[in-house]
Write an enzyme that holds these catalytic residues in place. Structure first.
Site, PDB file in Angstrom:
ATOM      1  N   TRP A 364      34.943  38.631  26.874  1.00 43.78           N
ATOM      2  CA  TRP A 364      35.157  39.198  25.540  1.00 43.78           C
ATOM      3  C   TRP A 364      36.627  39.541  25.313  1.00 43.78           C
ATOM      4  O   TRP A 364      36.986  40.037  24.248  1.00 43.78           O
ATOM      5  CB  TRP A 364      34.332  40.478  25.379  1.00 43.78           C
ATOM      6  CG  TRP A 364      34.863  41.645  26.193  1.00 43.78           C
ATOM      7  CD1 TRP A 364      35.320  41.599  27.481  1.00 43.78           C
ATOM      8  CD2 TRP A 364      35.014  42.997  25.772  1.00 43.78           C
ATOM      9  NE1 TRP A 364      35.716  42.842  27.899  1.00 43.78           N
ATOM     10  CE2 TRP A 364      35.536  43.731  26.875  1.00 43.78           C
ATOM     11  CE3 TRP A 364      34.745  43.680  24.591  1.00 43.78           C
ATOM     12  CZ2 TRP A 364      35.804  45.101  26.801  1.00 43.78           C
ATOM     13  CZ3 TRP A 364      35.010  45.044  24.538  1.00 43.78           C
ATOM     14  CH2 TRP A 364      35.534  45.737  25.635  1.00 43.78           C
ATOM     15  N   ASP A 365      37.492  39.286  26.315  1.00 45.65           N
ATOM     16  CA  ASP A 365      38.879  39.742  26.243  1.00 45.65           C
ATOM     17  C   ASP A 365      39.632  39.208  25.027  1.00 45.65           C
ATOM     18  O   ASP A 365      40.681  39.729  24.650  1.00 45.65           O
ATOM     19  CB  ASP A 365      39.632  39.370  27.525  1.00 45.65           C
ATOM     20  CG  ASP A 365      38.950  39.911  28.776  1.00 45.65           C
ATOM     21  OD1 ASP A 365      37.725  39.700  28.904  1.00 45.65           O
ATOM     22  OD2 ASP A 365      39.624  40.519  29.616  1.00 45.65           O
ATOM     23  N   GLU A 503      31.074  48.786  32.773  1.00 41.30           N
ATOM     24  CA  GLU A 503      30.236  48.032  33.713  1.00 41.30           C
ATOM     25  C   GLU A 503      29.696  48.888  34.854  1.00 41.30           C
ATOM     26  O   GLU A 503      28.953  48.382  35.684  1.00 41.30           O
ATOM     27  CB  GLU A 503      31.057  46.870  34.273  1.00 41.30           C
ATOM     28  CG  GLU A 503      31.522  45.943  33.174  1.00 41.30           C
ATOM     29  CD  GLU A 503      32.325  44.762  33.680  1.00 41.30           C
ATOM     30  OE1 GLU A 503      33.068  44.929  34.673  1.00 41.30           O
ATOM     31  OE2 GLU A 503      32.212  43.688  33.079  1.00 41.30           O
ATOM     32  N   LYS A 624      33.770  53.135  33.471  1.00 40.68           N
ATOM     33  CA  LYS A 624      34.836  52.271  33.997  1.00 40.68           C
ATOM     34  C   LYS A 624      35.972  52.146  32.992  1.00 40.68           C
ATOM     35  O   LYS A 624      37.140  52.151  33.330  1.00 40.68           O
ATOM     36  CB  LYS A 624      34.259  50.885  34.277  1.00 40.68           C
ATOM     37  CG  LYS A 624      35.287  49.888  34.785  1.00 40.68           C
ATOM     38  CD  LYS A 624      34.685  48.515  35.003  1.00 40.68           C
ATOM     39  CE  LYS A 624      35.705  47.562  35.612  1.00 40.68           C
ATOM     40  NZ  LYS A 624      35.206  46.187  35.686  1.00 40.68           N
ATOM     41  N   GLN A 625      35.595  51.990  31.711  1.00 35.91           N
ATOM     42  CA  GLN A 625      36.611  51.701  30.699  1.00 35.91           C
ATOM     43  C   GLN A 625      36.103  52.131  29.337  1.00 35.91           C
ATOM     44  O   GLN A 625      34.901  52.340  29.171  1.00 35.91           O
ATOM     45  CB  GLN A 625      36.909  50.207  30.684  1.00 35.91           C
ATOM     46  CG  GLN A 625      35.724  49.352  30.273  1.00 35.91           C
ATOM     47  CD  GLN A 625      35.890  47.892  30.666  1.00 35.91           C
ATOM     48  OE1 GLN A 625      35.550  47.491  31.764  1.00 35.91           O
ATOM     49  NE2 GLN A 625      36.421  47.098  29.753  1.00 35.91           N
TER      50      GLN A 625
HETATM   51  C1  BGC Z   1      36.375  44.235  32.680  1.00 35.68           C
HETATM   52  C2  BGC Z   1      35.801  43.413  31.551  1.00 35.68           C
HETATM   53  C3  BGC Z   1      36.674  42.191  31.344  1.00 35.68           C
HETATM   54  C4  BGC Z   1      36.804  41.418  32.633  1.00 35.68           C
HETATM   55  C5  BGC Z   1      37.721  40.238  32.492  1.00 35.68           C
HETATM   56  C6  BGC Z   1      36.490  43.377  33.918  1.00 35.68           C
HETATM   57  O1  BGC Z   1      37.069  44.106  34.940  1.00 35.68           O
HETATM   58  O2  BGC Z   1      35.551  45.332  32.953  1.00 35.68           O
HETATM   59  O3  BGC Z   1      35.753  44.180  30.384  1.00 35.68           O
HETATM   60  O4  BGC Z   1      36.126  41.376  30.372  1.00 35.68           O
HETATM   61  O5  BGC Z   1      37.322  42.267  33.627  1.00 35.68           O
HETATM   62  O6  BGC Z   1      39.007  40.635  32.139  1.00 35.68           O
END
Ligand code: BGC
Length: 807
Positions: A364-365, A503, A624-625
């Site tokens: 989704w980046d 996550e 996590k984020q």
């Molecule tokens: C992040 C995701 C991201 C992925 C790829 C993961 O560590 O939690 O949000 O899409 O890395 O960059």
């Protein structure tokens, strides 16, 4: 030549290292890679093979291959972005001795430089060999932005205190494997089968390989020449050696003390996925035979980058460090997504094209990457969105298989758009393989919807909407209408069994069922997109609406459901106006953050730490984020207020601060994307703390803050996110009803900020200085006047005119 172009070199355009440090080499290889949006090569020493210090890697968009690994008797299938034959190999043998490498010479001086403006690499080393001979070797290389198939290397060898015979070995090596990420070392890394080596006349060697399962042919051809001091080509002795997956040529010649000799290796790169070719090997050979000298090629390459900088540079005159890092990020974003990319069937690999982390998959980046491109090179976003459009049928099949309508895009996407998320992953902290449930991040489909709409808002590209965008958006909306269910007790729509961007939470503690109930980020995105779907339908003519509805099977009932969902999605809250990340979040245990910090130092990856301790991250209030708070980043507060109010929830301005405070203390920022979101939200409420986070994001790849991840590939989302933050976070850029609004935030370091933008086809120049914002619209014949709003005043600026807003 580089030096002649005033203002294009210097400290703000150069990333440099002055000593050779083996343990840093992997990181530097990623940061000094060279690429052109079609293929990209790590900044590895020319003579190095994968040896634990160096890791040569060349990757191209869409160069995927699937292989099965038998793990404990269980077949595990993975798709990888394949490491392609190494075209870099050049070795130097002096007087018949073993080839020079870092272990058999004494380095007298050393510099490794990345020329940010031209995405070009230069290393200069002076060394003394075992026989006491001192030599200066200057190496340069780039992958051409002017000719997408071209790469070039130049060596200048100066014998400082000796004269004698040297041999240069120039090779193409197809024996490479995917071995760049230690965590994946138990997974199959062999992806290439040899096809054949060959020569084209005396100067050119060539090699073809084929990906083992996906049968993509990749061909490289190299022409190596030696030039004397007068610039003429030297007549050197050439020897040839070839085997199925490797070919080299040995060039031997005399050099004289104090007299530089120049060696040039011009390379062409083709694959069977290319347009306008006959077959890759023939075309590679033909192309390289036509190439001129390194300097001629560099000149064209530099001109192509000039054009890109004209529309992409961001000037920050008061802060040199920020200036350098922003440019470094622009340079890397363009190495992966350039005008060449727009023409390919390419998505954006989360880790760019210079490492193997996440196997080159597309997540989704894009959400963090497109905003920068939308306002500068929107044709690239358009091309990248087509990657999704071409995989719409696969997304429909995935929805159907899961029992839903519409289109459900995969969390990780690769070649054909099927779900590529691994089912197990290695926890490096415990050495155990753990189940991976992250495919439940269904929000990716909402993010794609959001990206299409933002592209349309920034460009006004109605044709794209008509031909492709609306179809994707409505089929995504149908998916949400079918995964959501109506709960009569609440009189609300709910979504169960999904994960948000965080996550660390995969399910409820102790539960056997995957996913969570009512992730707030997902539900609010769905409320928003339900409403926008109706707007999209309204934009279409009756004829188009009917045709599209018939094509995708959109019924009046579904439209009715979307309308209801836009008013009745459930959003969980707890405490005093805190949006719960998901239903039941408030019942989780608080984590003793301090004790973990004390024990482990870096606790960004608390999930791995807790699991290695036999504990379960699902149990705790930890994130996590940015997840729930991401909403405050993606939507300006008045839009969010309207959204919440339409849903029948209270929205007070204080909510932003409260929610950010609440989650900030419970977030490990285990993905650097999190710093982008938090910095963006704080820009409006706490500029200083916003700037601190901004600097973490800006320094994160160059300083490898996650301890070893950047060597596995740069972080595209964060690099592009730091660029978007300048426009979105600090200039407060937003589009409403066809007007471009700015709401600059007081950040001292940004005084004097200026950059070009493009809004709905009209090029703009935006400058923030001394409490004023100046917007100039450029005239190039076709441009429309643009409406720009600042502090409640909206001005219509004609092409060729400007307006200064006093802040
Ligand atoms: C992040 C995701 C991201 C992925 C790829 C993961 O560590 O939690 O949000 O899409 O890395 O960059």
């Amino acid at each position: 030549m580089l030096e002649e172009r005033a203002g294009t070199t210097g400290p703000n355009w150069t990333l440099a290292y002055d000593s050779f440090e083996p343990e840093q080499e992997g990181l530097r290889e990623a940061l000094t890679s060279t690429g052109n949006g079609y293929f990209c090569t790590r900044g590895t020493l020319a003579w190095a093979e994968a040896d634990g210090v160096s890791y040569p890697g060349t990757y191209t968009h869409g160069g995927f291959n699937r292989e099965t690994t038998i793990m404990n008797g269980v077949p595990v299938l993975n798709e990888d972005l394949v490491n392609l034959p190494n075209w870099l190999l050049l070795e130097l043998r002096i007087e018949g001795e073993e080839a020079v490498d870092m272990s058999n010479v004494e380095l007298l001086s050393y510099r490794h430089e990345y020329d940010v403006r031209n995405a070009a690499l230069r290393r200069v080393s002076r060394f003394r060999d075992r026989a006491g001979r001192e030599t200066t070797l200057e190496t340069r290389r780039f992958v051409s932005m002017a000719d997408m198939h071209q790469a070039a290397m130049q060596w200048t060898v100066t014998p400082e205190n000796w004269s004698g015979r040297v041999e240069v070995i120039s090779s193409l090596d197809g024996r490479v494997t995917n071995g760049g990420v230690a965590r994946y070392s138990r997974l199959e890394g062999r992806h290439l089968d040899p096809v054949s080596p060959r020569t084209f006349g005396p100067e050119i060697i060539a090699l073809e390989a084929r990906t083992r399962q996906s049968r993509i042919y990749v061909a490289e051809a190299a022409r190596t020449r030696v030039y004397g001091e007068d610039g003429g080509v030297l007549d050197v002795r050439r020897g040839l050696y070839q085997m199925q997956d490797y070919i080299h040529q040995v060039l031997s010649f005399e050099v004289e003390e104090g007299r530089p000799a120049r060696i040039e290796k011009m390379v062409s790169f083709y694959t069977s996925r290319d347009s306008a070719i006959n077959e890759p090997l023939t075309n590679a050979g033909k192309a390289v035979g036509r190439y001129g000298t390194y300097e001629e090629a560099f000149e064209r390459h530099a001109r192509a980058w000039d054009e890109l900088w004209d529309v992409c540079d961001v000037l920050v005159p008061r802060d040199d460090r920020v200036q350098l890092l922003l440019r470094l990020h622009i340079s890397h974003v363009l190495q992966v997504c350039s005008p060449h990319t727009a023409d390919l069937d390419a998505g954006v690999p989360a880790r760019g094209l210079n490492g193997e982390a996440y196997r080159g998959h597309i997540f989704w980046d894009e959400l963090f990457i497109y905003p920068f491109l939308n306002f500068r090179l929107p044709e690239i976003t358009r091309g990248l969105l087509m990657y999704r459009y071409r995989r719409l049928n696969e997304a429909r099949a995935a929805a159907k298989e899961a029992g839903y309508e519409g289109a459900m895009y995969p969390w990780q996407s690769g070649s054909d758009g099927q779900e590529e998320t691994q089912t197990v992953h290695l926890n490096p902290k415990s050495g155990r393989w753990e189940p991976d449930l992250s495919h439940n991040q269904r929000h990716v489909s909402a993010d794609i919807f959001y990206n299409i709409w933002r592209y349309y808002e920034a460009t006004g590209d109605f044709e794209f909407l008509l031909d492709y965008g609306a179809e994707m958006m409505l089929d995504i909306a149908r998916f949400w209408a079918s995964i959501a269910h109506y709960n009569p007790e609440r009189d609300r729509y709910e979504i169960h069994g999904v994960m948000g961007p965080d996550e660390f939470h995969e399910k409820y503690p102790g539960s056997d069922e995957e996913g969570l109930r009512n992730n707030a980020y997902t539900n609010v995105m769905v409320a928003w997109l339900s409403e926008i779907s109706l707007e999209v339908l309204d934009l279409l003519t009756e004829r188009h609406r009917k045709a599209l509805s018939a094509r995708i099977g959109l019924t009046d009932d579904e439209v009715g459901t979307l309308e209801e969902m836009s008013r009745k999605m459930f959003v969980p809250f707890h405490g005093d106006g805190i949006v719960s990340q998901f239903e039941g979040y408030e019942d989780l245990e608080e984590l003793d953050w301090e004790s973990y910090r004390e024990k482990y130092g870096n606790i960004q990856r608390l999930d791995r730490i807790l699991k290695a301790e036999g504990d379960d991250p699902d149990k705790y209030k930890l994130t996590k984020q940015a997840d729930a708070v991401l909403l405050f980043f993606l939507f300006p507060s008045d839009v969010l207020r309207r959204l919440f109010e339409r849903l029948g929830y209270d929205y007070e301005p204080e909510m932003v601060r409260k929610n950010v405070d609440y989650y900030d203390g419970r977030t490990s920022h285990g993905s650097t994307l999190s710093f982008i979101a938090h910095a963006g939200i704080l820009a409006g409420i706490h500029p200083e703390s916003s700037w601190t986070r901004y600097m973490v994001a800006l320094e994160s790849d160059v300083g490898d803050v996650q301890g070893g991840t950047t060597q596995e590939g740069i972080h595209m989302g964060v690099m592009a996110g730091t660029l978007d933050l300048i426009q979105r976070g600090y200039l407060g850029t937003e589009i409403r009803d066809g007007t471009l609004y700015f709401d600059p935030k007081p950040v001292g370091n940004l005084d004097g900020l200026s950059f070009p933008m493009r809004f709905r086809g009209t090029p703009l120049e935006v400058t923030l200085e001394g409490g004023e914002l100046r917007v100039a619209a450029q005239a190039d014949g076709l441009n429309q006047p643009v409406k720009v709003g600042v502090n409640g005043t909206v001005e219509e600026i004609e092409a060729g005119e400007s307006h200064t807003f006093v802040l």
